[in-house]
Scaffold this motif. Structure first.
Motif, PDB file in Angstrom:
ATOM      1  N   VAL A  43      41.155  49.199  42.979  1.00  0.00           N
ATOM      2  CA  VAL A  43      40.405  49.921  41.955  1.00  0.00           C
ATOM      3  C   VAL A  43      39.317  49.050  41.335  1.00  0.00           C
ATOM      4  O   VAL A  43      38.180  49.505  41.147  1.00  0.00           O
ATOM      5  CB  VAL A  43      41.347  50.458  40.858  1.00  0.00           C
ATOM      6  CG1 VAL A  43      40.566  51.187  39.773  1.00  0.00           C
ATOM      7  CG2 VAL A  43      42.393  51.385  41.470  1.00  0.00           C
ATOM      8  N   LEU A  44      39.644  47.791  41.040  1.00  0.00           N
ATOM      9  CA  LEU A  44      38.719  46.924  40.315  1.00  0.00           C
ATOM     10  C   LEU A  44      38.024  45.904  41.211  1.00  0.00           C
ATOM     11  O   LEU A  44      37.183  45.141  40.729  1.00  0.00           O
ATOM     12  CB  LEU A  44      39.471  46.195  39.194  1.00  0.00           C
ATOM     13  CG  LEU A  44      40.174  47.107  38.186  1.00  0.00           C
ATOM     14  CD1 LEU A  44      40.931  46.278  37.163  1.00  0.00           C
ATOM     15  CD2 LEU A  44      39.175  48.023  37.497  1.00  0.00           C
ATOM     16  N   HIS A  45      38.391  45.858  42.506  1.00  0.00           N
ATOM     17  CA  HIS A  45      37.741  44.959  43.477  1.00  0.00           C
ATOM     18  C   HIS A  45      37.756  43.511  42.987  1.00  0.00           C
ATOM     19  O   HIS A  45      36.740  42.810  42.984  1.00  0.00           O
ATOM     20  CB  HIS A  45      36.299  45.415  43.744  1.00  0.00           C
ATOM     21  CG  HIS A  45      36.179  46.861  44.087  1.00  0.00           C
ATOM     22  ND1 HIS A  45      36.651  47.390  45.280  1.00  0.00           N
ATOM     23  CD2 HIS A  45      35.673  47.917  43.381  1.00  0.00           C
ATOM     24  CE1 HIS A  45      36.419  48.707  45.313  1.00  0.00           C
ATOM     25  NE2 HIS A  45      35.838  49.042  44.161  1.00  0.00           N
ATOM     26  N   ALA A  46      38.931  43.053  42.568  1.00  0.00           N
ATOM     27  CA  ALA A  46      39.077  41.711  42.021  1.00  0.00           C
ATOM     28  C   ALA A  46      38.827  40.650  43.084  1.00  0.00           C
ATOM     29  O   ALA A  46      39.136  40.830  44.266  1.00  0.00           O
ATOM     30  CB  ALA A  46      40.475  41.536  41.428  1.00  0.00           C
ATOM     31  N   SER A  47      38.293  39.509  42.653  1.00  0.00           N
ATOM     32  CA  SER A  47      38.058  38.369  43.534  1.00  0.00           C
ATOM     33  C   SER A  47      39.352  37.570  43.691  1.00  0.00           C
ATOM     34  O   SER A  47      40.297  37.739  42.905  1.00  0.00           O
ATOM     35  CB  SER A  47      36.975  37.474  42.940  1.00  0.00           C
ATOM     36  OG  SER A  47      37.451  36.848  41.758  1.00  0.00           O
ATOM     37  N   PRO A  48      39.423  36.667  44.699  1.00  0.00           N
ATOM     38  CA  PRO A  48      40.615  35.826  44.819  1.00  0.00           C
ATOM     39  C   PRO A  48      40.921  35.034  43.549  1.00  0.00           C
ATOM     40  O   PRO A  48      42.082  34.881  43.163  1.00  0.00           O
ATOM     41  CB  PRO A  48      40.264  34.899  45.993  1.00  0.00           C
ATOM     42  CG  PRO A  48      39.309  35.690  46.820  1.00  0.00           C
ATOM     43  CD  PRO A  48      38.503  36.488  45.827  1.00  0.00           C
ATOM     44  N   LEU A  49      39.868  34.521  42.874  1.00  0.00           N
ATOM     45  CA  LEU A  49      40.084  33.781  41.640  1.00  0.00           C
ATOM     46  C   LEU A  49      40.693  34.671  40.568  1.00  0.00           C
ATOM     47  O   LEU A  49      41.628  34.270  39.857  1.00  0.00           O
ATOM     48  CB  LEU A  49      38.763  33.194  41.138  1.00  0.00           C
ATOM     49  CG  LEU A  49      38.833  32.451  39.790  1.00  0.00           C
ATOM     50  CD1 LEU A  49      39.798  31.285  39.869  1.00  0.00           C
ATOM     51  CD2 LEU A  49      37.442  31.990  39.362  1.00  0.00           C
ATOM     52  N   GLN A  50      40.183  35.880  40.436  1.00  0.00           N
ATOM     53  CA  GLN A  50      40.718  36.815  39.443  1.00  0.00           C
ATOM     54  C   GLN A  50      42.167  37.173  39.763  1.00  0.00           C
ATOM     55  O   GLN A  50      42.996  37.300  38.857  1.00  0.00           O
ATOM     56  CB  GLN A  50      39.854  38.064  39.386  1.00  0.00           C
ATOM     57  CG  GLN A  50      38.491  37.843  38.754  1.00  0.00           C
ATOM     58  CD  GLN A  50      37.592  39.053  38.874  1.00  0.00           C
ATOM     59  OE1 GLN A  50      37.642  39.800  39.863  1.00  0.00           O
ATOM     60  NE2 GLN A  50      36.740  39.265  37.873  1.00  0.00           N
ATOM     61  N   MET A  51      42.503  37.298  41.051  1.00  0.00           N
ATOM     62  CA  MET A  51      43.887  37.594  41.428  1.00  0.00           C
ATOM     63  C   MET A  51      44.810  36.435  41.063  1.00  0.00           C
ATOM     64  O   MET A  51      45.930  36.635  40.600  1.00  0.00           O
ATOM     65  CB  MET A  51      43.972  37.877  42.932  1.00  0.00           C
ATOM     66  CG  MET A  51      43.301  39.176  43.343  1.00  0.00           C
ATOM     67  SD  MET A  51      44.043  40.621  42.553  1.00  0.00           S
ATOM     68  CE  MET A  51      45.688  40.584  43.258  1.00  0.00           C
TER      69      MET A  51
END
Length: 422
Positions: A43-51
């Motif tokens: 849904v939010l297309h998070a980056s690896p860092l954000q994950m």
């Protein structure tokens, strides 16, 4: 055996209420374990860092607030803490599907929910662990903890599959609503519990007036001042650090090094869950037969060997898969065999007025250790490759086993304060 923990539920209504609430929230949390990362990714297309940040924020509260949480749990009654924590998590998680429905959901919101819900989980888990010995006779603690462990293992096994189906049918944010509802059910169960009076220390009629630092120190002394508790704490922390080195790498190892298909990877992960359920069912009887100290040591040994077994496969696919599933079975069986007696021993060895601080100290050491272990595993996996890292993690867990095996735990034949099984 199954009848032993069903008997403690039938004979103790107050514990049955706590157990029912735990069952509901454990299943809902298992759904969110899958649905929240999927919300971030899909849904939010998070980056690896954000994950990575999102995952870390669920654990950080244990490092920041772990020890103070134990002081607060010891100061107040446990039932209101459970109710507030359940309602707070229901509210927090409920905002995700609402904001998602209006297109207002952002990764920052998910991170805030992860952190705040993690803090409430810290208080809830500490309070529920300290409440069990207040509700259950010491002779039935092993069965009660076995029943609680069964909750966790069944939820961890079935929850992700249910979560995948729900995400497919109603989207990930809506699936999280199930977890919010599960906490409402848990809050109702907690509200119905009749909690015994919270005891006050015999040497201090005003425990709440003591300085925070003094109470934190008292909890640490209770952990490391008792030879049995100290052995449990050190061996469990060593095992947690080493086990966390292995945890994030197992699936990566199966895919990249062993080149297993997604189907076989799924089967291997399921094997751990099924074996854990079996281990939770037999853990009380196993502990009675060997004694809680030896049961703890055997469970640690099984999990320690799993890392070496996982690193061994080679040759034909049939042999490779068989050895791999053996390693996963050892992990699944070993976890309840040491987790149930160690929780029971903590509850039996520690006075009630210190149990919150000891539980929080334990969670800070073990969960904090898992945080550093996961980071160390990633670094070693990059520098040394995956197979050597699995071997090193097994060696680390074996060190925890050896620490326990050389301690007074090896001669502990029954739970202190309870008569030996006949």
């Amino acid at each position: 055996m199954l009848w032993r923990w069903t008997e403690v539920l039938r004979s103790n209504r107050e514990f049955a209420k706590l157990w029912t609430g735990q069952a509901s929230s454990s299943f809902g949390s298992a759904v969110t374990t899958v649905a929240m990362p999927l919300t971030a990714v899909v849904v939010l297309h998070a980056s690896p860092l954000q994950m990575g940040v999102l995952s870390a924020l669920t654990v950080v509260p244990h490092l920041l607030f772990g020890l103070p949480a134990g002081v607060w749990v010891d100061r107040f009654r446990r039932r209101p803490i459970l109710i507030v924590a359940d309602l707070g998590r229901a509210l927090l998680l409920g905002t995700i599907p609402v904001l998602g429905a209006f297109g207002l959901l952002r990764i920052e919101h998910l991170c805030a929910v992860a952190f705040l819900a993690g803090a409430l989980t810290l208080f809830s888990d500490t309070a529920s662990t300290t409440l069990v010995p207040a509700l259950v006779d010491r002779k039935r603690l092993m069965e009660a903890n076995g029943a609680s462990m069964l909750n966790q293992t069944v939820a961890a096994t079935a929850g992700p599959s249910v979560a995948g189906g729900l995400v497919q049918l109603v989207t990930a944010p809506i699936a999280i609503a199930l977890d919010a509802i599960s906490y409402l059910v848990s809050a109702v169960c907690s509200f119905l519990i009749r909690e015994p009076s919270h005891p006050v220390r015999s040497d201090d009629s005003r425990p709440r007036s003591a300085p925070m630092r003094a109470q934190l120190t008292e909890g640490l002394r209770a952990v490391f001042g008792n030879p049995l508790m100290s052995a449990l704490a050190v061996s469990a922390t060593l095992g947690a650090v080493a086990g966390a080195m292995q945890g994030p790498l197992v699936v990566l190892y199966m895919v990249r090094e062993l080149r297993l298909s997604p189907f076989l990877v799924g089967v291997a992960v399921t094997v751990v869950g099924v074996a854990s359920v079996a281990g939770a069912l037999v853990a009380p009887a196993f502990s009675d037969r060997l004694g809680p100290g030896r049961s703890y040591i055997v469970g640690q040994l099984l999990v320690s060997l799993a890392g070496f077994v996982l690193a061994a496969p080679g040759g034909p696919m049939v042999l490779l898969a068989s050895v791999l599933f053996l390693g996963q079975t050892l992990t699944g069986l070993g976890l309840p065999l040491f987790a149930v007696p160690q929780r029971t021993l903590r509850q039996a060895l520690v006075p009630d007025h210190l149990l919150g601080r000891v539980t929080a100290t334990w969670r800070t050491l073990v969960i904090g250790g898992q945080t550093f272990g996961a980071l160390l595993g990633g670094l070693l996996g990059t520098a040394l490759r995956l197979r050597p890292t699995l071997i090193l993690s097994g060696a680390g867990m074996l060190l925890g086993f050896l620490w326990a095996a050389r301690s007074p735990l090896r001669s502990l034949t029954h739970v202190p304060g309870a008569e030996p099984a006949t």
